[in-house]
Design a protein around this motif. Structure first.
Motif, PDB file in Angstrom:
ATOM      1  N   GLY A  33     -30.183  -1.110 -61.987  1.00 15.58           N
ATOM      2  CA  GLY A  33     -29.633  -1.770 -63.156  1.00 15.58           C
ATOM      3  C   GLY A  33     -28.928  -3.247 -62.515  1.00 15.58           C
ATOM      4  N   ALA A  34     -28.931  -3.472 -61.102  1.00 18.02           N
ATOM      5  CA  ALA A  34     -28.793  -4.833 -60.735  1.00 18.02           C
ATOM      6  C   ALA A  34     -30.492  -5.706 -60.179  1.00 18.02           C
ATOM      7  N   THR A  35     -30.273  -6.665 -60.449  1.00 15.66           N
ATOM      8  CA  THR A  35     -31.333  -7.082 -61.056  1.00 15.66           C
ATOM      9  C   THR A  35     -31.222  -8.462 -60.836  1.00 15.66           C
ATOM     10  N   ILE A  36     -32.036  -9.531 -60.934  1.00 16.79           N
ATOM     11  CA  ILE A  36     -32.180 -11.542 -60.058  1.00 16.79           C
ATOM     12  C   ILE A  36     -33.120 -11.997 -61.096  1.00 16.79           C
ATOM     13  N   PRO A  37     -33.095 -11.946 -62.530  1.00 20.28           N
ATOM     14  CA  PRO A  37     -33.819 -12.184 -63.710  1.00 20.28           C
ATOM     15  C   PRO A  37     -34.267 -13.734 -63.710  1.00 20.28           C
ATOM     16  N   TYR A  38     -33.502 -14.563 -62.649  1.00 22.90           N
ATOM     17  CA  TYR A  38     -33.798 -16.168 -62.875  1.00 22.90           C
ATOM     18  C   TYR A  38     -33.063 -16.559 -61.276  1.00 22.90           C
ATOM     19  N   TYR A  39     -34.221 -17.689 -60.594  1.00 20.83           N
ATOM     20  CA  TYR A  39     -33.416 -18.602 -60.078  1.00 20.83           C
ATOM     21  C   TYR A  39     -33.723 -19.859 -60.418  1.00 20.83           C
ATOM     22  N   PHE A  40     -32.801 -20.595 -60.192  1.00 19.42           N
ATOM     23  CA  PHE A  40     -32.254 -21.680 -60.089  1.00 19.42           C
ATOM     24  C   PHE A  40     -32.757 -22.522 -59.888  1.00 19.42           C
ATOM     25  N   THR A  41     -32.976 -23.968 -60.120  1.00 20.31           N
ATOM     26  CA  THR A  41     -34.289 -25.311 -59.125  1.00 20.31           C
ATOM     27  C   THR A  41     -32.143 -26.309 -59.459  1.00 20.31           C
ATOM     28  N   GLY A  42     -32.661 -26.977 -57.582  1.00 22.62           N
ATOM     29  CA  GLY A  42     -31.908 -28.506 -58.217  1.00 22.62           C
ATOM     30  C   GLY A  42     -30.323 -28.160 -57.513  1.00 22.62           C
ATOM     31  N   HIS A  43     -29.677 -28.931 -57.374  1.00 22.55           N
ATOM     32  CA  HIS A  43     -28.706 -29.550 -56.441  1.00 22.55           C
ATOM     33  C   HIS A  43     -27.729 -29.657 -57.665  1.00 22.55           C
ATOM     34  N   GLU A  44     -26.428 -28.996 -57.347  1.00 19.19           N
ATOM     35  CA  GLU A  44     -25.779 -27.717 -56.718  1.00 19.19           C
ATOM     36  C   GLU A  44     -25.363 -26.754 -57.523  1.00 19.19           C
ATOM     37  N   GLY A  45     -25.868 -26.554 -58.644  1.00 21.24           N
ATOM     38  CA  GLY A  45     -26.001 -24.665 -59.153  1.00 21.24           C
ATOM     39  C   GLY A  45     -25.348 -24.602 -59.782  1.00 21.24           C
ATOM     40  N   PRO A  46     -25.608 -22.784 -60.664  1.00 22.65           N
ATOM     41  CA  PRO A  46     -25.191 -22.343 -62.307  1.00 22.65           C
ATOM     42  C   PRO A  46     -23.608 -22.654 -61.855  1.00 22.65           C
ATOM     43  N   ASP A  47     -22.474 -22.900 -62.190  1.00 20.10           N
ATOM     44  CA  ASP A  47     -20.909 -22.125 -62.407  1.00 20.10           C
ATOM     45  C   ASP A  47     -20.986 -21.769 -63.248  1.00 20.10           C
ATOM     46  N   SER A  48     -19.923 -22.331 -64.107  1.00 21.83           N
ATOM     47  CA  SER A  48     -19.176 -20.934 -65.358  1.00 21.83           C
ATOM     48  C   SER A  48     -20.652 -20.544 -66.221  1.00 21.83           C
ATOM     49  N   CYS A  49     -19.850 -19.506 -67.105  1.00 21.23           N
ATOM     50  CA  CYS A  49     -20.879 -18.910 -68.105  1.00 21.23           C
ATOM     51  C   CYS A  49     -20.465 -18.602 -69.648  1.00 21.23           C
ATOM     52  N   CYS A  50     -20.803 -18.154 -70.687  1.00 21.80           N
ATOM     53  CA  CYS A  50     -20.149 -17.178 -72.022  1.00 21.80           C
ATOM     54  C   CYS A  50     -21.883 -17.018 -72.220  1.00 21.80           C
ATOM     55  N   ILE A  51     -20.780 -16.126 -73.465  1.00 25.76           N
ATOM     56  CA  ILE A  51     -22.118 -15.534 -74.848  1.00 25.76           C
ATOM     57  C   ILE A  51     -21.696 -15.758 -75.669  1.00 25.76           C
ATOM     58  N   ASP A  52     -22.599 -15.272 -76.361  1.00 28.78           N
ATOM     59  CA  ASP A  52     -22.790 -15.326 -77.683  1.00 28.78           C
ATOM     60  C   ASP A  52     -22.664 -14.380 -78.614  1.00 28.78           C
ATOM     61  N   SER A  53     -22.644 -13.993 -79.435  1.00 31.30           N
ATOM     62  CA  SER A  53     -22.639 -12.843 -80.151  1.00 31.30           C
ATOM     63  C   SER A  53     -23.763 -12.579 -80.462  1.00 31.30           C
ATOM     64  N   ASP A  54     -25.863 -13.310 -80.619  1.00 34.51           N
ATOM     65  CA  ASP A  54     -26.420 -12.639 -80.118  1.00 34.51           C
ATOM     66  C   ASP A  54     -26.530 -12.197 -78.829  1.00 34.51           C
ATOM     67  N   ASP A  55     -25.484 -11.900 -77.668  1.00 33.12           N
ATOM     68  CA  ASP A  55     -25.705 -12.027 -76.194  1.00 33.12           C
ATOM     69  C   ASP A  55     -26.608 -12.638 -75.922  1.00 33.12           C
ATOM     70  N   ASN A  56     -26.901 -14.078 -76.212  1.00 35.12           N
ATOM     71  CA  ASN A  56     -27.290 -14.812 -74.610  1.00 35.12           C
ATOM     72  C   ASN A  56     -26.626 -15.790 -74.382  1.00 35.12           C
ATOM     73  N   LEU A  57     -26.705 -15.974 -73.174  1.00 32.99           N
ATOM     74  CA  LEU A  57     -25.998 -15.958 -71.892  1.00 32.99           C
ATOM     75  C   LEU A  57     -25.860 -17.693 -71.698  1.00 32.99           C
ATOM     76  N   TYR A  58     -24.852 -18.259 -71.669  1.00 34.38           N
ATOM     77  CA  TYR A  58     -24.463 -20.269 -71.475  1.00 34.38           C
ATOM     78  C   TYR A  58     -24.402 -20.736 -70.205  1.00 34.38           C
ATOM     79  N   VAL A  59     -25.228 -21.077 -69.792  1.00 32.47           N
ATOM     80  CA  VAL A  59     -24.475 -21.129 -68.093  1.00 32.47           C
ATOM     81  C   VAL A  59     -24.441 -22.763 -68.087  1.00 32.47           C
ATOM     82  N   ALA A  60     -23.329 -23.186 -67.066  1.00 28.71           N
ATOM     83  CA  ALA A  60     -23.334 -24.483 -66.970  1.00 28.71           C
ATOM     84  C   ALA A  60     -23.763 -25.058 -65.357  1.00 28.71           C
TER      85      ALA A  60
END
Length: 323
Positions: free
Chosen positions: A220-247
């Motif tokens: 159950g523990a997976t890494i579905p996405y690797y980001f690129t660039g500097h400096e990296g992913p920060d805080s996140c939230c979901i919407d009611s459709d379970d989409n994830l928003y990552v700053a």
């Protein structure tokens, strides 16, 4: 001397940007609009959160100020300053109290405290005296317990992790460990998927939990996405459709993923191509709407600290804390 007869690379298209977007260039893309200026200074804004009256709270990390925004008048007040160093998130417990995550010295003196909106009636929830965590963010479950991220480590020294604190705040249980700077954390609408961003290795974790909310499902523990660039992913939230928003910190944008972790859209902060407002840190929905707010600041370019806004794919998740 330049040989003008040779094929020559030139700065065109994305390569002209201070923060080029290559791998996600085909995603549905919108540009956010300025919504509210918090300060003329470049403050490290974080922790957007709404109380039940729909007042907006947020913090600034390095100065410790807690801000409150009246959503009707947009008046900004500063109810109190954190007594603990480097607050990184503000969340509202179902009892109405503010829970403040703080990073401390970024090594071993972070924690979580609760207070009212004036900073009074202080209670240590996770004490910096008895723990060694540097707490960056948390998300509550419907039982009143919560998951928090430990911000320690760096790319080749993964000291951080994600932990669950029981509803009575007496038991801390590891969920995943050995993460290089665990940062943002979000919980799916059914509370079975835990999302975690790992900043200094540019990874997105999707963790499927069993009913106890602690045990990871088989495979159950997976890494579905690797980001690129500097400096990296920060805080996140979901919407009611379970989409994830990552700053994306240092990139002036927010990436959006569906519930399986596939990228489906992105939101750009205006001025990012010229190197402005790159420190995008935290997205959050205005309760009852699909309107998303995003923190960003311009410390390097003296452009102040702002909140930006767009409409998301769906309305924000109306969690129990507003009921």
């Amino acid at each position: 001397m330049t040989n003008n007869t040779l094929p020559t690379l030139t700065y065109t298209g994305a390569s002209k940007s201070a923060v080029p977007i290559i791998s996600e260039s085909n995603l549905q893309t919108v540009t956010a609009e300025p919504w509210l200026k918090i300060s003329d200074e470049g403050l490290q804004l974080e922790g957007l959160c709404f109380d039940r009256a729909k007042n907006l709270f947020l913090c600034e990390v390095f100065g410790g100020n807690i801000f409150k925004v009246d959503m009707t008048t947009h008046a900004i007040t500063n109810p109190f300053q954190s007594s603990k160093d480097n607050p990184a998130a503000v969340k509202i417990h179902k009892d109405g109290r503010l829970f403040i995550c703080y990073l401390g010295d970024f090594k071993s003196t972070g924690g979580i405290f609760a207070s009212d909106e004036l900073g009074e009636n202080f209670e240590a929830i996770l004490s910096d005296i008895s723990s060694e965590y540097c707490v960056d963010d948390l998300v509550f479950d419907s039982k009143g317990g919560f998951y928090f991220t430990d911000f320690r480590g760096y790319s080749t020294n993964p000291q951080g992790g994600v932990y669950y604190v029981s509803p009575d705040f007496k038991t801390v249980t590891p969920v995943i460990q050995n993460i290089a700077v665990a940062n943002g954390v979000a919980l799916s609408t059914d509370e079975r998927i835990l999302w975690v961003t790992e900043t200094t290795t540019n990874r997105l974790h999707r963790i499927e939990l069993l009913e106890d909310g602690i045990t990871i499902a088989p495979f159950g523990a997976t890494i579905p996405y690797y980001f690129t660039g500097h400096e990296g992913p920060d805080s996140c939230c979901i919407d009611s459709d379970d989409n994830l928003y990552v700053a994306m910190y240092g990139q002036g944008r927010v990436l959006v993923f569906n519930k399986k972790g596939y990228p489906i859209g992105q939101i750009l902060i205006p001025g990012r191509d010229e190197g402005h407002m790159l420190r995008s840190t935290h997205p959050a929905f205005i309760p009852g709407t699909n309107q998303l707010l995003i923190c960003a600041n311009d410390i390097e370019q003296n452009g102040g600290s702002w909140l930006y806004t767009v409409n998301g794919f769906a309305s924000g998740h109306y969690s129990y804390q507003f009921q």
